[in-house]
Design a protein around this motif. Structure first.
Motif, short mmCIF file in Angstrom:
data_model
loop_
_atom_site.label_atom_id
_atom_site.label_comp_id
_atom_site.label_asym_id
_atom_site.label_seq_id
_atom_site.Cartn_x
_atom_site.Cartn_y
_atom_site.Cartn_z
N SER A 11 0.82 -1.21 0.00
CA SER A 11 0.00 0.00 0.00
C SER A 11 0.85 1.26 0.00
O SER A 11 0.58 2.20 -0.76
CB SER A 11 -0.95 0.00 1.20
N ILE A 12 1.86 1.29 0.82
CA ILE A 12 2.76 2.45 0.86
C ILE A 12 3.47 2.58 -0.48
O ILE A 12 3.57 3.67 -1.05
CB ILE A 12 3.76 2.33 2.02
N PHE A 13 3.96 1.46 -0.99
CA PHE A 13 4.63 1.44 -2.29
C PHE A 13 3.70 1.98 -3.38
O PHE A 13 4.11 2.81 -4.20
CB PHE A 13 5.08 0.01 -2.61
N CYS A 14 2.45 1.54 -3.37
CA CYS A 14 1.48 2.00 -4.38
C CYS A 14 1.23 3.50 -4.30
O CYS A 14 1.15 4.16 -5.34
CB CYS A 14 0.16 1.25 -4.22
N ARG A 15 1.08 3.99 -3.09
CA ARG A 15 0.85 5.44 -2.95
C ARG A 15 2.02 6.22 -3.55
O ARG A 15 1.82 7.20 -4.28
CB ARG A 15 0.66 5.81 -1.49
N ARG A 30 -9.53 -0.85 0.76
CA ARG A 30 -10.32 0.35 1.03
C ARG A 30 -11.56 0.44 0.15
O ARG A 30 -12.64 0.79 0.61
CB ARG A 30 -9.44 1.60 0.82
N GLU A 31 -11.44 0.12 -1.14
CA GLU A 31 -12.52 0.39 -2.08
C GLU A 31 -13.33 -0.84 -2.49
O GLU A 31 -14.45 -0.68 -2.98
CB GLU A 31 -11.94 1.03 -3.34
N VAL A 32 -12.76 -2.02 -2.31
CA VAL A 32 -13.41 -3.21 -2.87
C VAL A 32 -13.86 -4.19 -1.80
O VAL A 32 -15.04 -4.58 -1.76
CB VAL A 32 -12.45 -3.92 -3.86
N ARG A 105 -6.71 3.33 9.47
CA ARG A 105 -5.54 3.57 8.63
C ARG A 105 -5.97 3.94 7.22
O ARG A 105 -7.04 3.55 6.77
CB ARG A 105 -4.57 2.40 8.67
N PRO A 106 -5.14 4.70 6.53
CA PRO A 106 -5.55 5.27 5.25
C PRO A 106 -5.90 4.25 4.17
O PRO A 106 -6.67 4.56 3.27
CB PRO A 106 -4.34 6.09 4.80
N ASP A 107 -5.36 3.05 4.23
CA ASP A 107 -5.58 2.07 3.17
C ASP A 107 -6.72 1.12 3.48
O ASP A 107 -6.88 0.11 2.79
CB ASP A 107 -4.30 1.28 2.92
N MET A 108 -7.52 1.45 4.49
CA MET A 108 -8.63 0.59 4.88
C MET A 108 -9.94 1.34 4.73
O MET A 108 -9.98 2.57 4.83
CB MET A 108 -8.42 0.11 6.32
N ALA A 109 -11.00 0.60 4.52
CA ALA A 109 -12.33 1.21 4.36
C ALA A 109 -12.73 1.96 5.62
O ALA A 109 -12.33 1.60 6.73
CB ALA A 109 -13.36 0.12 4.05
N ASP A 110 -13.51 3.00 5.43
CA ASP A 110 -14.04 3.76 6.57
C ASP A 110 -14.78 2.81 7.50
O ASP A 110 -15.48 1.89 7.05
CB ASP A 110 -14.99 4.86 6.09
N GLY A 111 -14.62 3.04 8.81
CA GLY A 111 -15.31 2.23 9.80
C GLY A 111 -14.60 0.93 10.15
O GLY A 111 -15.10 0.14 10.94
N CYS A 112 -13.45 0.68 9.54
CA CYS A 112 -12.65 -0.51 9.87
C CYS A 112 -11.47 -0.06 10.72
O CYS A 112 -10.46 0.41 10.20
CB CYS A 112 -12.16 -1.22 8.61
N VAL A 113 -11.64 -0.18 12.02
CA VAL A 113 -10.62 0.25 12.97
C VAL A 113 -9.57 -0.85 13.09
O VAL A 113 -9.90 -2.03 13.23
CB VAL A 113 -11.27 0.57 14.34
N GLU A 114 -8.31 -0.46 13.02
CA GLU A 114 -7.19 -1.42 13.07
C GLU A 114 -7.19 -2.16 14.40
O GLU A 114 -7.41 -1.58 15.46
CB GLU A 114 -5.87 -0.69 12.87
N GLN A 115 -6.95 -3.47 14.33
CA GLN A 115 -6.89 -4.34 15.50
C GLN A 115 -5.54 -5.05 15.52
O GLN A 115 -4.84 -5.10 14.52
CB GLN A 115 -8.00 -5.39 15.42
#
Length: 169
Positions: A11-15, A30-32, A105-115
């Motif tokens: 993800s970092i590489f892609c950005r 994030r999107e799919v 985190r920026p690469d995850m869909a809204d409402g998905c809190v990192e665990q």
């Protein structure tokens, strides 16, 4: 498209690559894949979103999921396979968790809190190369036999490719 095991730095590489090449950057996480609260989006919706993304002339898509290679590979100019050792991916997942646990985190869909990563996710990473690589190779051969694949096996190689992409033409 950029593929590889979780925690490898795709993800970092892609950005960074998208910025250097001025490409629209899309994250499958994030999107799919995910809806809020870690609810997996239905497969038919995932495929429709992927089809929409790759129908554009220019795109960069971060995510492995070989079950959608039939949609992506015919529209792909290049596959970058981030193929780091599993211990490196595990370390990457723990570093990511330490930074984002309890946050979005920026690469995850809204409402998905990192665990903190659970046993099942860690096992997925540990066995990724053995269990999933044969299918990835099979799907590339089936749906994109003429698509070049660059394999990056370290963060140094990732940085080198970014350096090359940043050179003026």
């Amino acid at each position: 498209m950029v593929i590889g095991c979780s925690g490898g730095g795709k993800s970092i590489f892609c950005r960074e690559l998208a910025t250097l090449l001025d490409l629209p950057n899309h994250s499958m996480d994030r999107e799919v894949f995910w809806l809020p609260n870690w609810v997996e989006r239905p497969r038919v919706e995932q495929r429709a979103i992927i089809s929409d993304i790759v129908s554009a002339d220019r795109w960069l898509l971060d995510g492995t999921n070989p079950s959608s290679f039939d949609i992506r590979l015919p529209r792909t100019d290049l596959v970058v396979w981030v193929r780091l050792p599993r211990w490196h991916c595990l370390l990457g997942v723990y570093r990511r968790a330490a930074k984002y646990v309890g946050k979005h985190r920026p690469d995850m869909a809204d409402g998905c809190v990192e665990q903190w990563p659970g046993r099942e996710f860690l096992a997925y990473i540990w066995h990724f190369e053995h269990r999933f690589t044969p299918r990835i190779i099979q799907e590339i051969e089936k749906h994109g036999p003429d698509v070049p694949v660059i394999t990056l096996k370290s963060h140094g190689e990732m940085a080198h490719l970014l350096d090359l992409a940043g050179l003026p033409h």
